[in-house]
Design a protein around this motif. Structure first.
Motif, PDB file in Angstrom:
ATOM      1  N   TYR A  55       0.814  -1.212   0.000  1.00 59.31           N
ATOM      2  CA  TYR A  55       0.000   0.000   0.000  1.00 59.31           C
ATOM      3  C   TYR A  55       0.851   1.268   0.000  1.00 59.31           C
ATOM      4  N   ARG A  56       2.125   1.100  -0.377  1.00 61.61           N
ATOM      5  CA  ARG A  56       3.063   2.211  -0.572  1.00 61.61           C
ATOM      6  C   ARG A  56       3.121   3.157   0.615  1.00 61.61           C
ATOM      7  N   GLY A  57       3.030   2.602   1.814  1.00 61.43           N
ATOM      8  CA  GLY A  57       3.171   3.395   3.024  1.00 61.43           C
ATOM      9  C   GLY A  57       1.952   4.206   3.402  1.00 61.43           C
ATOM     10  N   ASN A  58       0.842   4.012   2.708  1.00 67.75           N
ATOM     11  CA  ASN A  58      -0.379   4.744   3.044  1.00 67.75           C
ATOM     12  C   ASN A  58      -0.972   4.102   4.299  1.00 67.75           C
ATOM     13  N   ILE A  59      -0.836   4.786   5.412  1.00 67.99           N
ATOM     14  CA  ILE A  59      -1.218   4.214   6.707  1.00 67.99           C
ATOM     15  C   ILE A  59      -2.710   3.912   6.775  1.00 67.99           C
ATOM     16  N   LYS A  60      -3.537   4.756   6.187  1.00 62.62           N
ATOM     17  CA  LYS A  60      -4.985   4.488   6.194  1.00 62.62           C
ATOM     18  C   LYS A  60      -5.304   3.172   5.492  1.00 62.62           C
ATOM     19  N   ASP A  61      -4.637   2.914   4.355  1.00 60.20           N
ATOM     20  CA  ASP A  61      -4.860   1.663   3.636  1.00 60.20           C
ATOM     21  C   ASP A  61      -4.320   0.459   4.419  1.00 60.20           C
ATOM     22  N   TYR A  70      -4.605   3.323  13.792  1.00 62.62           N
ATOM     23  CA  TYR A  70      -3.438   4.150  13.478  1.00 62.62           C
ATOM     24  C   TYR A  70      -2.326   3.986  14.519  1.00 62.62           C
TER      25      TYR A  70
END
Length: 120
Positions: A55-61, A70
């Motif tokens: 998810y390329r570092g997207n924390i929400k994903d 979180y």
């Protein structure tokens, strides 16, 4: 295929890779080889890193994919950074300031402060 062991099952000492063999041509190479630092991660930590990269570092994903909050994502990132020896210098500075503040407030002794600072 099995995951390589990095610690001796008898004494917990560090294991070394001594021999590599090609499955195609049976070429054998013997020497002292090192493990990747990622070998230090357990199964759950590796799964988290794979998801984080996916998810390329997207924390929400990452939260959504793993069903975690979180703060849990941040905690896992901190844990993995610690295992890999990538803890941020900034975090160490914050930890040092926290120990000094506790010492100044009389919450810990100077010996306890020295012990804590040596661990950082």
């Amino acid at each position: 295929m099995y995951k390589a062991l990095t610690r001796c099952p008898v004494c917990s000492g560090k294991l070394n890779i001594k021999r590599l063999q090609c499955d195609e041509c049976n070429t054998v190479i013997e020497n002292n080889f090192t493990f990747s630092k990622f070998e230090k991660l357990n199964h759950d930590q590796l799964r988290f890193v794979e998801t984080f990269l996916q998810y390329r570092g997207n924390i929400k994903d990452v939260e959504k994919a793993l069903g975690i909050s979180y703060p849990t994502v941040r905690g896992k990132l901190d844990e993995i950074n610690e295992v890999l020896g990538l803890s941020s210098k900034k975090q160490h500075e914050i930890d040092r300031k926290h120990v000094i503040t506790k010492l100044e407030n009389g919450e810990i002794t100077s010996d306890e402060a020295i012990e804590l600072l040596n661990k950082i």
